[in-house]
Design an enzyme around this catalytic site. Structure first.
Site, PDB file in Angstrom:
ATOM      1  NE  ARG A  15       0.301   0.101  31.675  1.00  9.11           N
ATOM      2  CZ  ARG A  15      -0.258  -0.690  30.751  1.00  9.11           C
ATOM      3  NH1 ARG A  15      -0.699  -1.894  31.097  1.00  9.11           N
ATOM      4  NH2 ARG A  15      -0.374  -0.288  29.510  1.00  9.11           N
ATOM      5  N   GLY A  78      -3.833   9.083  20.082  1.00  9.02           N
ATOM      6  CA  GLY A  78      -4.190   7.752  19.603  1.00  9.02           C
ATOM      7  C   GLY A  78      -3.247   7.221  18.535  1.00  9.02           C
ATOM      8  N   GLY A 137      -7.531  -5.220  21.056  1.00  9.35           N
ATOM      9  CA  GLY A 137      -8.574  -5.043  20.052  1.00  9.35           C
ATOM     10  C   GLY A 137      -8.902  -6.410  19.460  1.00  9.35           C
ATOM     11  CB  SER A 403      56.770 -13.890  45.367  1.00 10.99           C
ATOM     12  OG  SER A 403      56.506 -15.102  44.712  1.00 10.99           O
TER      13      SER A 403
HETATM   14  C1  UD1 Z   1      -3.469  -1.000  20.523  1.00 10.26           C
HETATM   15  C2  UD1 Z   1      -4.550  -1.353  19.493  1.00 10.26           C
HETATM   16  C3  UD1 Z   1      -5.180  -2.682  19.871  1.00 10.26           C
HETATM   17  C4  UD1 Z   1      -4.132  -3.743  19.975  1.00 10.26           C
HETATM   18  C5  UD1 Z   1      -3.036  -3.323  20.940  1.00 10.26           C
HETATM   19  C6  UD1 Z   1      -1.899  -4.291  20.893  1.00 10.26           C
HETATM   20  C7  UD1 Z   1      -5.414   0.766  18.727  1.00 10.26           C
HETATM   21  C8  UD1 Z   1      -6.520   1.749  18.828  1.00 10.26           C
HETATM   22  N1  UD1 Z   1      -5.523  -0.298  19.483  1.00 10.26           N
HETATM   23  O1  UD1 Z   1      -4.163  -0.807  21.739  1.00 10.26           O
HETATM   24  O2  UD1 Z   1      -6.142  -3.036  18.904  1.00 10.26           O
HETATM   25  O3  UD1 Z   1      -4.720  -4.956  20.387  1.00 10.26           O
HETATM   26  O4  UD1 Z   1      -2.510  -2.033  20.589  1.00 10.26           O
HETATM   27  O5  UD1 Z   1      -0.996  -3.988  21.910  1.00 10.26           O
HETATM   28  O6  UD1 Z   1      -4.497   0.951  17.947  1.00 10.26           O
HETATM   29  N2  UD1 Z   1       1.150   5.342  20.688  1.00 10.26           N
HETATM   30  C9  UD1 Z   1       1.683   6.510  20.209  1.00 10.26           C
HETATM   31  N3  UD1 Z   1       0.913   7.639  20.177  1.00 10.26           N
HETATM   32  C10 UD1 Z   1      -0.381   7.632  20.588  1.00 10.26           C
HETATM   33  C11 UD1 Z   1      -0.904   6.419  21.087  1.00 10.26           C
HETATM   34  C12 UD1 Z   1      -0.125   5.300  21.122  1.00 10.26           C
HETATM   35  O7  UD1 Z   1       2.850   6.563  19.812  1.00 10.26           O
HETATM   36  O8  UD1 Z   1      -1.019   8.684  20.518  1.00 10.26           O
HETATM   37  C13 UD1 Z   1       1.990   4.140  20.734  1.00 10.26           C
HETATM   38  C14 UD1 Z   1       2.266   3.718  22.159  1.00 10.26           C
HETATM   39  O9  UD1 Z   1       3.509   4.222  22.570  1.00 10.26           O
HETATM   40  C15 UD1 Z   1       2.284   2.227  22.081  1.00 10.26           C
HETATM   41  C16 UD1 Z   1       1.430   1.884  20.891  1.00 10.26           C
HETATM   42  O10 UD1 Z   1       1.292   3.072  20.150  1.00 10.26           O
HETATM   43  O11 UD1 Z   1       3.590   1.738  21.825  1.00 10.26           O
HETATM   44  C17 UD1 Z   1       0.091   1.300  21.264  1.00 10.26           C
HETATM   45  O12 UD1 Z   1      -0.633   2.255  21.987  1.00 10.26           O
HETATM   46  P1  UD1 Z   1      -1.573   1.872  23.172  1.00 10.26           P
HETATM   47  O13 UD1 Z   1      -2.230   3.073  23.657  1.00 10.26           O
HETATM   48  O14 UD1 Z   1      -0.854   1.034  24.138  1.00 10.26           O
HETATM   49  O15 UD1 Z   1      -2.634   0.988  22.405  1.00 10.26           O
HETATM   50  P2  UD1 Z   1      -3.548  -0.103  23.044  1.00 10.26           P
HETATM   51  O16 UD1 Z   1      -4.637   0.558  23.760  1.00 10.26           O
HETATM   52  O17 UD1 Z   1      -2.751  -1.105  23.760  1.00 10.26           O
END
Ligand code: UD1
Ligand code: CA
Length: 454
Positions: A15, A78, A137, A403
Site C-alpha cells: 500500500r 503469517g 485482532g 566590490s
Molecule cells: C496483526 C495481528 C493483529 C493486530 C495487528 C496490529 C496477527 C495474526 N494479527 O494483524 O491481531 O491487531 O497486527 O497491526 O498477528 N509480517 C511478517 N511476515 C509475515 C506476516 C507479517 O514479517 O509472514 C509482518 C508485517 O510486515 C507487518 C506485521 O508483521 O509488519 C503485521 O503483519 P500484518 O499482516 O499486517 O498483520 P495484521 O493482519 O495487520
C-alpha cells in the site's frame, strides 16, 4: 532475565506503492526500521533479530552497519511463521519481545512496562482501546475480565467485532514457552496464515496469565501501511519533539511548523520562527534566534547567533553572535569565529573566517582562510577552481576587498591590504597596500546613442 528482540519486517508494504520496502521509508529522516532497532537498543537487548523478506536485501544493505542478526522469511505465511524463523536463534531463558518494523514510535517506557509483565507464570501483551477497532485482532476476555484469546477481525463473529480493545501485535514472553507455542501453530483460519496471536489461547491453556499493558498514546502503537499514515505519524512525532523543546525553554513561533530530523541541544532562550528544519546533530547556544524558512544540518551555533530567514547552513561551526542571512548559504567545512557577519546571497564553503569579518552581499567565498576584521565587498568572488583542482585563498587580518573583485586562487592577500573594486587578483598582494587591476576609464565625446529605425 536477558532480552532478545524479534522485529518483524518481512511484509511487502504494497500500500505504500513504492519501489522501496516499507520499513525503509523515513520518519524524521530515519528509516522506520531504524526507529525500532533504536528502541530495542535502548532496552539493552542482548540480541536483535530482524525478520526480513520482500526486498530484504535492500533492507540489509541500508542497515548493514547495525548490530542485528538478519533472519530471512522466504514466504510470508503469517506473523507466527515470521517469529518462528528466529526460533533457532532464541535462548529459552531469554525474554523475547516481538516488535514490528512498521510501528516506529513505541517508547522505551511503554516497552519496559510491558516487559515487567513477563515471568515464568505470565506473558505480556500490549493492547489499545480504539474508537474504531476495524481491522485489528480483538482481545477476548472472560466474565472475570481475564484475557482468553485474540480473534482476528476476519475470523471474528459480529459480537467479537464489537470489542474495542485490540491487539497492537507487540508482546513479550519467556523464550522457552514461546518456542513451544510457535511449534504448535496451525493455519486453519480465514487467511490460511500462522497467526502469532494464536499463542495467547495456548498460554491460557498452559495456565499462564496474559497480562496486558497500554501505551501512553495510541500513536505509539500505530503501524504504517500507506503514505497518509506515514505523514500523520510524522506530524505527531514532530509535534512531540516541538513540545519537548518548548518544555526545555525554547520559544517556537509555531510548533506545528517545525521539523527536527535528528537531534538538537539547546541553550537558554532560543527562539525558532516558522518552517525551520533542523537535521543531523544541531547544537544551539543561548539566545540563538533562527528566522523563518531556515535549514540547519549538522551545525553548531554559539551564543547569540542570529540566523535571518531563508538561510541554509550545513556542516558548519559558528562562534558567538554571528549574524547570517537573510538568504545566505553556508556549506560544509565552514568555521566562523565570533561576531562574523554573512549577508544576503552570500555562499561560503570550506572557509575559516576570523572574528568580526563581514561578507555582506552577493559573494562566493570557498576554500579560504580569512583573518579577522576583514571586509569583503559586494560581489567579490574567490575563484577557487581552475577546472581541475581547487586552490586556497588566504586573506590577512584587516584586509578590505573591493566590490566585484575576483581573487584567483591560489592567492594571498596581505594583512591590511586594500583591493580596489573590480580587480582581478592573480598574484599575492602586499600588506597595507592598495592593489588594483583596472582598465583606465575614458569618456567618448563623439559617441552617439543608436536610434530606433523608423
Ligand atoms: C496483526 C495481528 C493483529 C493486530 C495487528 C496490529 C496477527 C495474526 N494479527 O494483524 O491481531 O491487531 O497486527 O497491526 O498477528 N509480517 C511478517 N511476515 C509475515 C506476516 C507479517 O514479517 O509472514 C509482518 C508485517 O510486515 C507487518 C506485521 O508483521 O509488519 C503485521 O503483519 P500484518 O499482516 O499486517 O498483520 P495484521 O493482519 O495487520
Ligand atoms: Ca497490519
Amino acid at each position: 532475565m536477558d532480552l532478545s528482540v524479534v522485529i518483524l519486517a518481512a511484509g511487502q508494504g504494497s500500500r505504500m506503492r513504492s519501489k522501496l520496502p516499507k520499513v525503509l521509508h523515513k520518519l524524521a529522516h530515519k528509516p522506520l526500521l531504524t526507529h525500532v532497532i533504536d528502541v530495542a537498543e535502548k532496552l539493552s537487548a542482548q540480541d536483535i533479530h530482524v525478520v526480513y523478506g520482500h526486498g530484504g536485501e535492500v533492507v540489509r544493505d541500508v542497515l548493514s552497519e547495525r548490530n542485528v542478526s538478519w533472519v530471512k522469511q522466504e514466504e510470508q505465511l503469517g506473523t507466527g511463521h515470521a517469529v518462528a524463523q528466529a526460533v533457532p536463534h532464541l535462548s529459552d531463558d531469554h525474554v523475547v519481545l516481538v516488535l514490528y518494523g512498521d510501528v516506529p514510535l513505541t517508547t522505551k517506557e511503554t516497552l519496559q512496562q510491558l516487559l515487567e509483565q513477563v515471568s515464568t507464570k505470565s506473558m505480556g501483551l500490549l493492547t489499545a482501546v480504539l474508537e474504531n477497532p476495524h481491522g485489528y485482532g480483538r482481545i477476548v476476555r472472560n466474565s472475570d475480565n481475564v484475557v482468553q484469546c485474540i480473534t482476528e477481525e476476519k475470523d471474528a463473529t459480529d459480537e467479537i467485532r464489537k470489542i474495542r480493545e485490540v491487539n497492537t501485535g507487540i508482546l513479550a514472553a519467556e523464550g522457552g514457552k514461546l518456542k513451544e507455542w510457535l511449534g504448535r501453530l496451525k493455519n486453519n483460519n480465514a487467511q490460511g496464515e500462522y497467526y502469532l496471536t494464536d499463542i495467547i489461547a495456548m498460554a491460557v491453556n498452559d495456565g499462564m496469565e496474559v497480562k496486558t499493558s497500554h501505551a501512553a498514546a495510541v500513536e505509539e502503537v500505530e503501524g504504517i501501511n500507506n503514505r497518509n499514515q506515514l505523514a500523520k505519524i510524522e506530524r505527531y512525532y514532530q509535534r512531540q519533539q516541538a513540545e519537548q523543546l518548548m518544555t526545555a525553554g525554547v520559544t517556537m513561533k509555531d510548533p506545528a511548523r517545525f521539523d527536527l530530523r535528528g537531534t538538537v541541544e539547546t541553550g537558554m532562550d532560543v527562539t525558532i520562527d516558522i518552517n525551520v528544519i533542523l537535521e543531523g546533530e544541531v547544537v544551539l547556544g543561548n539566545d540563538v534566534e533562527i528566522g523563518a524558512n531556515c535549514l540547519l544540518r549538522n551545525v553548531t551555533l554559539g551564543d547569540g547567533c542570529v540566523i535571518l530567514p531563508n538561510s541554509i547552513i550545513e556542516n558548519a561551526q559558528l562562534g558567538c553572535q554571528c549574524a547570517i542571512g537573510p538568504f545566505a548559504r553556508i556549506r560544509p567545512d565552514t568555521v566562523l569565529a565570533d561576531r562574523v557577519k554573512i549577508g544576503n546571497f552570500v555562499e561560503v564553503k570550506k572557509a575559516h573566517v576570523g572574528e568580526e569579518t563581514k561578507i555582506n552581499h552577493l559573494s562566493y567565498v570557498g576554500d579560504s582562510i580569512i583573518g579577522r576584521d576583514v571586509n569583503i565587498g559586494a560581489g567579490a568572488i574567490t575563484c577557487n577552481y581552475d577546472g581541475a583542482n581547487k586552490h586556497i585563498t588566504e586573506i590577512g587580518d584587516g584586509a578590505f576587498i573591493g566590490s566585484d573583485s575576483q581573487l584567483v586562487a591560489p592567492v594571498k592577500i596581505g594583512a591590511g591590504a586594500t583591493i580596489g573594486a573590480g580587480s582581478t587578483i592573480t598574484t599575492d598582494t602586499p600588506e597595507d597596500t592598495l592593489t588594483l587591476t583596472r582598465s583606465k576609464q575614458r569618456s567618448v565625446d563623439s559617441w552617439v546613442r543608436p536610434q530606433k529605425k523608423k
